[in-house]
Design an enzyme around this catalytic site. Structure first.
Site, short mmCIF file in Angstrom:
data_model
loop_
_atom_site.label_atom_id
_atom_site.label_comp_id
_atom_site.label_asym_id
_atom_site.label_seq_id
_atom_site.Cartn_x
_atom_site.Cartn_y
_atom_site.Cartn_z
N LEU A 1 0.84 -1.39 0.03
CA LEU A 1 0.05 0.01 -0.12
C LEU A 1 0.90 1.42 0.11
O LEU A 1 2.06 1.19 0.78
CB LEU A 1 -0.91 0.03 1.18
CG LEU A 1 -1.73 -1.29 1.50
CD1 LEU A 1 -2.42 -1.30 2.89
CD2 LEU A 1 -2.95 -1.13 0.36
N ASP B 1 3.85 -2.53 12.76
CA ASP B 1 2.44 -2.33 12.87
C ASP B 1 1.69 -3.55 13.44
O ASP B 1 0.40 -3.46 13.68
CB ASP B 1 1.81 -2.02 11.36
CG ASP B 1 2.13 -0.78 10.73
OD1 ASP B 1 2.36 0.25 11.85
OD2 ASP B 1 2.66 -0.60 9.88
N HIS C 1 0.16 7.55 9.81
CA HIS C 1 0.01 7.14 11.34
C HIS C 1 0.41 8.15 12.06
O HIS C 1 1.16 9.30 11.63
CB HIS C 1 1.05 5.84 11.64
CG HIS C 1 0.66 4.46 11.29
ND1 HIS C 1 1.57 3.86 10.15
CD2 HIS C 1 -0.46 3.99 11.04
CE1 HIS C 1 0.86 2.74 9.79
NE2 HIS C 1 -0.23 2.64 10.33
N CYS D 1 8.73 2.15 11.63
CA CYS D 1 7.82 1.02 10.99
C CYS D 1 8.68 -0.35 10.73
O CYS D 1 8.33 -1.22 10.79
CB CYS D 1 7.27 1.38 9.50
SG CYS D 1 7.34 3.09 9.25
N ASP E 1 3.71 -5.91 2.57
CA ASP E 1 4.05 -4.85 3.75
C ASP E 1 4.54 -5.48 4.73
O ASP E 1 4.42 -4.54 5.74
CB ASP E 1 2.52 -3.91 3.87
CG ASP E 1 2.17 -2.75 2.80
OD1 ASP E 1 3.30 -2.08 2.33
OD2 ASP E 1 1.05 -2.70 2.35
C1 CIR Z 1 1.04 0.61 4.89
O1 CIR Z 1 0.25 1.50 4.26
O2 CIR Z 1 0.66 -0.30 5.73
C2 CIR Z 1 2.49 0.26 4.51
N1 CIR Z 1 2.95 0.68 3.15
C3 CIR Z 1 3.25 1.40 5.47
C4 CIR Z 1 3.32 1.12 6.80
C5 CIR Z 1 3.96 2.01 7.63
N2 CIR Z 1 4.05 1.82 8.99
C6 CIR Z 1 4.22 2.64 9.89
O3 CIR Z 1 4.39 3.82 9.40
N3 CIR Z 1 4.17 2.13 11.06
#
Ligand code: CIR
Length: 253
Positions: A19, A67, A161, A248, A61
């Protein structure tokens, strides 16, 4: 808190199909792997034992491991990620964390992404975003309270986030973007605000007395230098193209 361990996951060859809302162009796999390796090496340099997981087929992802859980000294809370395409990633993290912490879980209809949860010593800010809903925040808050922590919720008005815009630097100080500059904090906390245009630099990672910050933000670098922080800069251009950043890419505990 001193961290002794980190979980990371190697990005898969399909990582570019994850994503993203960024308009920064397609990411490059080889460069991504080089930047990820530099990241893992930096965590090791800062004294963490890094548990590096293999890519997870079907989950582009999944290297954004942050996350999938919130880890405190007492408990690992396994999340229920807000994006449907990411549900299932958390199941592969649970057995790893269960070796180190007792485990609790977020249940439907609650959803939480770890990127929305900022730990400031024993107080947790939980962002309500497109990924983390109120039920999820309340479930997480109740679990955190059970282990002696406090929490408050914050609307995520900008960025994917909460931690896209706010991070804890240690010493009762947080780094924030302008959108969050009026955020109310527990007494005794201070804010450093990044300049407009440097919003991405708010996603810093404080680890064992050192701040890891994204490369290419000299104005924020100067502010942190002047505040007396030890700093390491890392290039995370390819992660940024996928809406991710320094926090992340690992779970620290
Ligand atoms: C997403 O949209 O879930 C991933 N492409 C990016 C997640 C980034 N995670 C974070 O900032 N903790």
């Amino acid at each position: 808190m001193m961290f002794t361990h980190a979980i990371t996951r190697k990005p898969g060859t399909d990582f570019a199909s994850g994503l993203t809302s960024s308009k920064l162009g397609p990411p490059d796999y080889q460069l991504m792997i080089e930047q990820h390796t530099a990241y893992v090496n930096t965590l090791t340099l800062l004294g963490l034992a890094v548990i590096e997981l293999e890519p997870l087929p079907g989950y582009p992802d999944a290297y954004f491991v942050e996350d999938t859980a919130i880890v405190t000294p007492d408990v690992a809370v396994i999340t229920r990620p807000g994006a449907r395409s990411r549900r299932g990633e958390e199941k592969t993290i649970e057995p790893v964390l269960a070796q180190y912490r007792r485990v609790e879980r977020i249940h439907a209809p609650g959803s939480v992404d770890g990127g929305d949860v900022l730990a400031m010593e024993g107080h947790f800010l939980i962002g309500i975003s497109h990924r983390t809903n109120k039920q999820g925040a309340q479930q997480l808050g109740r679990i955190l309270e059970k282990y002696g922590n406090t929490w408050s919720s914050v609307p995520v008005k900008a960025g994917l986030h909460l931690k896209s815009s706010i991070n804890y630097l240690g010493n009762n100080t947080i780094l924030v973007t302008r959108e969050f500059s009026d955020l109310s904090l527990p007494e005794g906390y201070e804010k450093i605000m990044v300049d407009d245009g440097d919003e991405y630099a708010a996603n810093t990672l404080a680890l064992n007395g050192t701040i890891i910050m994204p490369a290419g933000f000299p104005k924020t670098r100067k502010k942190l230098d002047e505040a007396g922080y030890e700093i390491i800069e890392l290039d995370v251009s390819e992660t940024r193209k996928m809406d991710g950043g320094l926090t992340c890419m690992s779970l620290r505990f």
